[in-house]
Structures are given as C-alpha cells and as structure tokens.
Design a protein around this motif. Structure first.
Motif, PDB file in Angstrom:
ATOM      1  N   ASP A 177       0.843  -1.297  -0.367  1.00  0.00           N
ATOM      2  CA  ASP A 177       0.400  -0.262  -0.122  1.00  0.00           C
ATOM      3  C   ASP A 177       1.301   1.124  -0.014  1.00  0.00           C
ATOM      4  OD1 ASP A 177      -2.364  -0.981  -0.379  1.00  0.00           O
ATOM      5  OD2 ASP A 177      -2.852  -1.032   1.707  1.00  0.00           O
ATOM      6  N   VAL A 178       1.801   1.356   0.712  1.00  0.00           N
ATOM      7  CA  VAL A 178       2.804   1.863   0.789  1.00  0.00           C
ATOM      8  C   VAL A 178       3.999   2.424  -0.437  1.00  0.00           C
ATOM      9  CG1 VAL A 178       4.596   3.379   1.968  1.00  0.00           C
ATOM     10  CG2 VAL A 178       2.927   2.937   3.294  1.00  0.00           C
ATOM     11  N   SER A 179       3.714   1.745  -1.158  1.00  0.00           N
ATOM     12  CA  SER A 179       4.405   1.388  -2.201  1.00  0.00           C
ATOM     13  C   SER A 179       3.504   2.143  -3.347  1.00  0.00           C
ATOM     14  CB  SER A 179       5.037   0.243  -2.553  1.00  0.00           C
ATOM     15  OG  SER A 179       4.173  -0.723  -3.300  1.00  0.00           O
ATOM     16  N   SER A 180       2.471   1.277  -3.636  1.00  0.00           N
ATOM     17  CA  SER A 180       1.515   2.139  -4.046  1.00  0.00           C
ATOM     18  C   SER A 180       0.869   3.872  -4.073  1.00  0.00           C
ATOM     19  CB  SER A 180      -0.001   0.994  -4.512  1.00  0.00           C
ATOM     20  OG  SER A 180      -0.515   1.380  -3.391  1.00  0.00           O
ATOM     21  N   GLY A 181       1.290   4.056  -2.941  1.00  0.00           N
ATOM     22  CA  GLY A 181       1.485   5.325  -2.454  1.00  0.00           C
ATOM     23  C   GLY A 181       0.806   6.411  -1.713  1.00  0.00           C
ATOM     24  N   ALA A 182       0.445   4.929  -0.888  1.00  0.00           N
ATOM     25  CA  ALA A 182       0.090   6.126   0.756  1.00  0.00           C
ATOM     26  C   ALA A 182       1.453   6.582   1.429  1.00  0.00           C
ATOM     27  CB  ALA A 182      -0.597   4.940   1.850  1.00  0.00           C
ATOM     28  N   ASP A 183       1.195   7.054   2.053  1.00  0.00           N
ATOM     29  CA  ASP A 183       2.187   7.722   3.763  1.00  0.00           C
ATOM     30  C   ASP A 183       2.073   7.096   4.454  1.00  0.00           C
ATOM     31  OD1 ASP A 183       3.404   9.764   1.591  1.00  0.00           O
ATOM     32  OD2 ASP A 183       1.844  10.370   1.712  1.00  0.00           O
ATOM     33  N   VAL A 184       0.899   7.172   4.833  1.00  0.00           N
ATOM     34  CA  VAL A 184       1.408   6.058   6.248  1.00  0.00           C
ATOM     35  C   VAL A 184       0.024   4.982   6.091  1.00  0.00           C
ATOM     36  CG1 VAL A 184       0.063   5.521   8.474  1.00  0.00           C
ATOM     37  CG2 VAL A 184       1.464   7.726   7.285  1.00  0.00           C
ATOM     38  N   ALA A 185      -0.295   3.656   6.366  1.00  0.00           N
ATOM     39  CA  ALA A 185      -0.261   2.396   5.380  1.00  0.00           C
ATOM     40  C   ALA A 185      -0.888   2.145   6.942  1.00  0.00           C
ATOM     41  CB  ALA A 185      -0.278   0.952   4.917  1.00  0.00           C
ATOM     42  N   LEU A 186      -2.495   2.154   7.610  1.00  0.00           N
ATOM     43  CA  LEU A 186      -2.536   1.316   9.479  1.00  0.00           C
ATOM     44  C   LEU A 186      -3.493   0.484   9.160  1.00  0.00           C
ATOM     45  CD1 LEU A 186      -3.902   5.312  10.625  1.00  0.00           C
ATOM     46  CD2 LEU A 186      -2.098   4.062  11.109  1.00  0.00           C
ATOM     47  N   ASN A 187      -3.041   0.077  10.022  1.00  0.00           N
ATOM     48  CA  ASN A 187      -4.063  -1.674   9.725  1.00  0.00           C
ATOM     49  C   ASN A 187      -5.443  -1.121  10.660  1.00  0.00           C
ATOM     50  OD1 ASN A 187      -5.063  -4.303  11.572  1.00  0.00           O
ATOM     51  ND2 ASN A 187      -3.505  -3.805  12.749  1.00  0.00           N
ATOM     52  N   ASP A 188      -6.183  -1.903   9.892  1.00  0.00           N
ATOM     53  CA  ASP A 188      -7.464  -1.788   9.564  1.00  0.00           C
ATOM     54  C   ASP A 188      -8.350  -2.645  10.413  1.00  0.00           C
ATOM     55  OD1 ASP A 188     -10.182  -1.296   9.176  1.00  0.00           O
ATOM     56  OD2 ASP A 188     -10.694  -2.063   7.180  1.00  0.00           O
ATOM     57  N   TYR A 189      -8.070  -1.970  11.652  1.00  0.00           N
ATOM     58  CA  TYR A 189      -8.676  -2.801  12.832  1.00  0.00           C
ATOM     59  C   TYR A 189      -8.864  -1.690  14.099  1.00  0.00           C
ATOM     60  CZ  TYR A 189      -8.123  -5.864  17.511  1.00  0.00           C
ATOM     61  OH  TYR A 189      -8.763  -5.697  19.057  1.00  0.00           O
ATOM     62  N   SER A 190     -10.241  -2.296  14.394  1.00  0.00           N
ATOM     63  CA  SER A 190     -10.641  -1.082  15.323  1.00  0.00           C
ATOM     64  C   SER A 190     -11.591  -1.528  16.579  1.00  0.00           C
ATOM     65  CB  SER A 190     -11.811  -0.417  14.893  1.00  0.00           C
ATOM     66  OG  SER A 190     -12.039   0.478  13.766  1.00  0.00           O
ATOM     67  N   HIS A 209     -13.686  -0.012  25.841  1.00  0.00           N
ATOM     68  CA  HIS A 209     -12.565  -0.050  26.432  1.00  0.00           C
ATOM     69  C   HIS A 209     -12.076   1.594  26.335  1.00  0.00           C
ATOM     70  CE1 HIS A 209      -8.179   0.102  27.844  1.00  0.00           C
ATOM     71  NE2 HIS A 209      -9.064  -0.831  29.016  1.00  0.00           N
ATOM     72  N   ARG A 210     -11.269   2.095  27.441  1.00  0.00           N
ATOM     73  CA  ARG A 210     -11.086   3.364  26.743  1.00  0.00           C
ATOM     74  C   ARG A 210     -10.533   3.872  26.270  1.00  0.00           C
ATOM     75  NH1 ARG A 210      -7.546   5.400  32.271  1.00  0.00           N
ATOM     76  NH2 ARG A 210      -6.534   3.860  32.794  1.00  0.00           N
ATOM     77  N   VAL A 211      -9.144   2.734  25.546  1.00  0.00           N
ATOM     78  CA  VAL A 211      -8.170   2.603  24.691  1.00  0.00           C
ATOM     79  C   VAL A 211      -9.355   3.033  23.441  1.00  0.00           C
ATOM     80  CG1 VAL A 211      -6.128   1.742  23.350  1.00  0.00           C
ATOM     81  CG2 VAL A 211      -6.847   2.392  25.861  1.00  0.00           C
ATOM     82  N   VAL A 212      -9.694   1.852  23.401  1.00  0.00           N
ATOM     83  CA  VAL A 212     -11.105   1.805  21.944  1.00  0.00           C
ATOM     84  C   VAL A 212     -10.835   2.922  21.652  1.00  0.00           C
ATOM     85  CG1 VAL A 212     -12.145   1.051  21.264  1.00  0.00           C
ATOM     86  CG2 VAL A 212     -10.750  -0.797  21.943  1.00  0.00           C
ATOM     87  N   LEU A 213     -12.345   3.459  23.249  1.00  0.00           N
ATOM     88  CA  LEU A 213     -12.689   4.888  22.748  1.00  0.00           C
ATOM     89  C   LEU A 213     -11.965   6.378  21.660  1.00  0.00           C
ATOM     90  CD1 LEU A 213     -15.190   6.600  23.171  1.00  0.00           C
ATOM     91  CD2 LEU A 213     -14.127   7.368  25.444  1.00  0.00           C
ATOM     92  N   ALA A 214     -10.785   6.354  23.046  1.00  0.00           N
ATOM     93  CA  ALA A 214      -9.772   7.146  22.336  1.00  0.00           C
ATOM     94  C   ALA A 214      -9.543   7.550  20.587  1.00  0.00           C
ATOM     95  CB  ALA A 214      -7.777   7.060  22.846  1.00  0.00           C
ATOM     96  N   LYS A 215      -8.979   6.287  21.479  1.00  0.00           N
ATOM     97  CA  LYS A 215      -8.529   5.587  19.123  1.00  0.00           C
ATOM     98  C   LYS A 215      -9.843   6.422  18.321  1.00  0.00           C
ATOM     99  CE  LYS A 215      -5.587   1.907  19.798  1.00  0.00           C
ATOM    100  NZ  LYS A 215      -5.294   1.041  20.209  1.00  0.00           N
ATOM    101  N   HIS A 216     -11.384   6.505  18.086  1.00  0.00           N
ATOM    102  CA  HIS A 216     -12.567   6.152  17.542  1.00  0.00           C
ATOM    103  C   HIS A 216     -12.634   7.775  17.788  1.00  0.00           C
ATOM    104  CE1 HIS A 216     -14.331   2.377  15.968  1.00  0.00           C
ATOM    105  NE2 HIS A 216     -12.763   2.780  17.250  1.00  0.00           N
ATOM    106  N   ALA A 217     -12.483   8.550  19.392  1.00  0.00           N
ATOM    107  CA  ALA A 217     -13.004   9.958  19.153  1.00  0.00           C
ATOM    108  C   ALA A 217     -11.704  10.767  18.879  1.00  0.00           C
ATOM    109  CB  ALA A 217     -12.516  10.239  20.452  1.00  0.00           C
ATOM    110  N   PHE A 218     -10.436  10.459  18.388  1.00  0.00           N
ATOM    111  CA  PHE A 218      -9.598  11.579  17.854  1.00  0.00           C
ATOM    112  C   PHE A 218      -9.272  10.806  16.979  1.00  0.00           C
ATOM    113  CE2 PHE A 218      -4.447  11.011  16.907  1.00  0.00           C
ATOM    114  CZ  PHE A 218      -4.679  12.500  17.635  1.00  0.00           C
TER     115      PHE A 218
END
Lengths: 262, 320
Positions: free
Chosen positions: A122-135, A144-153
């Motif tokens: 994905d980076v080699s085809s143009g993305a600068d940051v390729a994230l794990n699609d895990y929510s 959990h508050r860590v999950v909440l933090a990520k979503h809210a952010f």
C-alpha cells in the motif's frame, strides 16, 4: 540512562543482509523486550516481507536471551540495557532505518509475511501511512477507553473514516516521505505521529486487517492494565494538544475546511 | 402516612379558599400549592426522597387542592428550595414549541424565556399569547447555544432548565432535572447512556463526548455532556462559568468539571433523532475542540494521564 551498544563504539550491529551501505527497499522495525517466546518466528516473517528487506531489532531492557536470538537471526540489532518505554524503540529504529518503506511490528506477535506485505504494498502504491484496519471490539455498548480514545481522536481529526485505526496499533507502514515530514521522534507518541501525518496532508489510509486482538489476547489484556491504558489516553490528549496548537483555529471558525484536516 | 396527600391537599385548598374568598385565581393557587407542598414534602419524605414517589404524591396533593379550593390549574408541585426558570431557543417556526411550553407550564417555574430569531408574525403572536412567557426576539441569534446563553442572561432564578424547543417532554421528566439541580447538583445532565446502543452504530459526536469525560476522569458520566438537552444548572454554576460559557456547551461542561462544580445526571429524556448536516457536525467538533483547548491549557497537556515510562531523552541523544 546510559546508551549501551554492543558493537564497540558503534551504535548498532549490522550483520547478515545489511552489511552493505546500499539502501534496502523495506526496513522492518521491531522493538524487543523479553520476547524469547515469539521473537525467532517474528524475525523470520519480517525478513520475508520483501526480497529487499533490512530487519532492525531494537532490543531494550531484555534479560531473557532475546538479544542472542536477534543477533543470530542476522538482523541489525540496536541494544539498550534498560527498557526504553513504550514506542520509544520504534523511534530509534526509524532513525536507523535506510529503507524507502518502513514497516513497524512487535516482537510478541507472529504475523505471516504475506499479511505484512499488504502494508508495504500500500505504501509502495502511494500511501504515506498504511494503518492496520483494526478498530477493536466495538459491537457493544461499552468499549474500553483505549478503543474509545482511538475512535474519538479520528473523529476529532476529521477522519472518522479511519474508525479506530491508529498508529498505536501494529502493523503499520510509513513512506520515507512520511517519516521526514512527521519526524522519527514523534513515533514515540503514536497518536502524535498520526496527528502530524494527517495535519501535514499526508495520505493516511486503512490497509490490511490484522486482528491483533485475537492474535494476542494476553497482550491486549496487558494493554488494558491501568498504567498502559492511561499512557495511551494521555498520548491522545498530547496529540490533541499538538493539533490545537498547530492546526486548530483560534478565532475564525468560518474558514475551516474540516475535511482537509481543519 | 396517617393522612393521604390527596386529603392534605384538599384541606389546604379548602382553607386557602376560605381565607382568600373572592380573590383566588389559577396562578395564585399554583403559587400556594408549590409553596405549601415544598414544606410538606420535605417534612413527609425527609432528606432523600424517592423521585417517583415525589411525583406521585405531589400530583395527588395538587389534585386534592384543586378539589378543596374548587379551582382548576395545572401543576406538578416540586419540593424546591429555590426558584426556577426554563430557557428555550426557538429555531424556526415550529408547532412543537407550544407543546413544549404547555408541558413547562405544569412545572413550578418562575420564568420561561423563549429566544426567537426567525418567526412569521402569526407564529410570533401565537407564542406571545402564551401566559408567563418572556420572548426575546433576536434576529441575529441563529445559534441555539448562543440563544440559550442570551436567554439564561435574563433569568435571575436559583436554577435554570435548558430545554429543547423542538421536542415536547412530559413535565415530570423535565422536573427531575430541576429537582436534581435544586438539591445539590450544579449541572444536572441528561442521561442518554441507555439508548445509545452499540458503540459502532452511534453518531460520531458521542465518541467525542465520551472521550471528553474520560479525559477529565469522569468515565461515570459516559457520553453525557452539556451538549445534550435538557440540562439544568444551578446559579452557582451560572455565576462561576459565566453566561458566555454557555455558547460552547462542551467547553462549559469541561470547565464545570475542572472547577470542581458538582456535575452529574439529573434525569433521562430520549434524545431527538437528529440528522446533523455537515455544518452542524463541524460545529460540534469545533465545540469539543474548544473544550479540550480549555482543559489542556488549564490542567496540562496530558491532563491526569502522565507519561512516566518513556525515555524520550534517549531519542534526542540518539539524533546527536
């Protein structure tokens, strides 16, 4: 804390595939702290991500023989006798990396090379940051508050499309350009790196889905100890602070293009 | 209880009628019932009354009083120590506003303030025909939060209830917020937790609401903030936050918690299913941003979540 490197006078030991000063295509960065159980397999999968890969193991505060395993594998090893603390090893590894694409994984979670390759692709085809699609586990009323933090952010940054994806989670990959723009030291506070990436207009994208929750339940449990989840909540606040100081409008609310990273 | 609340009301009504023969009206009766019931309920139910019981017995007392005094009025009397007002912002011509006002008239309120910014003359007249309503007509006040702040400025009561003008809610449900703020809370919020459903299916703004509370170490408040109507504020809260703070409810919410005001849930009213257009959504995000800006500058950039574990120094050294 004294910086200790094994190789005399040198900061890191290079061996195996990275003897030459030639730039590899991919650098895989792995912080290691007492991960004897899984380390060998993790290093193995890492080296197979791309034909042209350097593997960088940032061994810190390890007393269980992880260091020996890392050195034998032929990876480049950076060694600290004391623990660096969460995510700091990633920043150090990124500073040492020579690849065009940087892939970050952890030493306690064996992810097959094929799955890791998706992030590099994905980076080699143009993305600068390729994230794990895990929510995280979100099909429930209380998360959990860590999950909440990520979503809210992500909502806060105008990137609700990213759901709960976060640089706090591995695997993720960065382009060399992304590293230059956000600076390696930000990687020590992953949400800060994420805010800088989005705020700088880098292409931040969901990549492969690696269910790190299922792969490593004990680790997830560990993350949910008070201290670590507090750290992660605090990281998000620090990142919000950065955003507000550097991006957020103070007075004029009318001229904001929220979608473009207000 | 030796004598029922209905009988108490009946006797009180009868003697009141006798003493004020010839000069009774609905509004004087309401005032009398509220005053008498406040004293009686405190004696009857003690320090920690059960809300539902208060409503039930209060209604019975009022029914008895109506019979005894032989006069019609509408009121749910509440044992309040102080005075109370309600503030609404009428967004546009809406028939629900009159329904909302009708419910509010069932509560022991000293003032009702309606802020209007856009109304046809007919609608304006219709609202003006409502008794005991103070109308503020301010064409430039299109922002509902600004409108409510303006409305609150005109109140002088001990408690102020902020109400959604587009959603009629039963008087008893609204009264609970007043009662909560009158009996100790500085901010009595709407408890929307029960109906939020699955996290991944909620509107996005609840995520920020819940995370704001987490940031402030108030996970017990869940996603309940002053950004959701209705809520009631004590005069102490209004004075310490300042009326202008109400223009940005999430910021007022954060400020209330940080300044040590008592913030809790007052009651439970289903939230209006709203479709937020992108402008409204952006406003919400920016309002929460202001809340964090306030909190992070008042209490440190990580609030109560310090980083004690990372050796950040080592990165600086490594670069050198």
């Amino acid at each position: 804390m004294a910086k200790t490197t094994l190789a005399d006078g040198a900061r890191s030991e290079a061996s195996g595939q990275s003897h030459s000063s030639r730039k590899p295509r991919v650098s895989v960065i792995i912080p290691v702290m007492n991960e004897r159980r899984t380390l060998k397999r993790v290093l193995q999968e890492a080296s197979r991500v791309d034909p042209d890969t350097e593997v960088i193991a940032v061994v810190n505060g390890s007393t269980d023989g992880s260091l020996r395993i890392a050195r034998r594998s032929g990876a480049r090893v950076i060694f600290f006798d004391k623990p660096l603390g969460h995510d700091v090893g990633r920043a150090i590894g990124a500073l040492e990396a020579r690849g065009d694409i940087l892939l970050f994984i952890d030493a306690d979670m064996v992810i097959p090379a094929k799955q890791l390759h998706r992030f590099v692709a994905d980076v080699s085809s143009g993305a600068d940051v390729a994230l794990n699609d895990y929510s995280g586990p979100v099909k429930r009323s209380k998360v959990h508050r860590v999950v909440l933090a990520k979503h809210a952010f992500n909502v806060f940054l105008g990137r609700q499309d990213l759901r709960g994806a976060s640089l706090t989670a591995i695997p993720h990959a960065l382009s060399r350009k992304a590293l230059d723009v956000i600076g390696a030291s930000s990687l020590a506070v992953p949400p800060l790196a994420q805010a800088k990436a989005i705020g700088s207009g880098l292409i931040v994208r969901l990549s492969g889905h690696v269910d790190v929750g299922r792969l490593n339940a004990p680790r997830i449990r560990r993350e949910r100890t008070q201290s670590l989840s507090s750290l992660i909540v605090g990281d998000h606040l620090e990142a919000i602070h950065w955003w507000l100081e550097n991006r957020g409008p103070r007075v004029n609310r009318k001229n904001i293009n929220y979608r473009q990273g207000w | 209880m030796k004598i029922s609340c209905y009988s108490l009301g009946y006797l009180d009504g009868k003697s009141w009628r006798k003493r004020h023969a010839g000069q009774i009206s609905s509004s004087t009766a309401r005032r009398k019932v509220q005053e008498k019931w406040s004293r009686r309920a405190r004696k009857l139910f003690g320090r920690n009354p059960v809300w539902l019981n208060l409503v039930r017995q209060g209604n019975r007392y009022a029914a008895g009083f109506r019979q005894g005094a032989r006069i019609a009025f509408k009121l749910l009397p509440l044992p309040l120590r102080g005075t109370a007002a309600a503030v609404l912002h009428a967004p546009r011509q809406t028939s629900t506003l009159c329904h909302v006002l009708r419910q509010l008239r069932g509560l022991p309120l000293h003032q009702m303030v309606v802020v209007m910014h856009d109304a046809t003359p007919a609608f304006f007249e219709k609202v003006r025909a409502q008794p005991d309503v103070l109308i503020v007509y301010s064409p430039e006040m299109q922002d509902p939060d600004g409108g409510r702040a303006l409305g609150a400025k005109l109140t002088g009561t001990d408690t102020v209830l902020f109400v959604d003008a587009e959603r009629p809610v039963k008087a008893a449900k609204l009264g609970r917020f007043l009662w909560a703020a009158d009996s100790g809370l500085d901010a009595a919020l709407n408890n929307v937790s029960a109906e939020l459903g699955r996290f991944d299916q909620r509107p996005y703004d609840y995520r920020m609401a819940e995370f704001l509370n987490t940031s402030l170490r108030r996970t017990d408040l869940k996603a309940n903030t002053m950004n959701m109507l209705p809520f009631a504020l004590s005069r102490r809260a209004l004075d310490s936050l300042g009326i202008a703070a109400l223009m940005c409810p999430p910021k007022a919410h954060a400020a209330a918690i940080l300044s040590g005001l008592k913030v809790g849930v007052g009651g439970r009213v289903p939230v209006r299913k709203r479709h937020k257009d992108s402008a409204a959504f952006i406003k919400t995000v920016l309002d929460y941003a202001e809340a964090w800006r306030h909190a992070l500058s008042a209490a440190g950039i990580r609030l109560l979540y310090p980083d004690r574990y990372r050796n950040r120094q080592v990165i600086e050294e490594w670069v050198r």
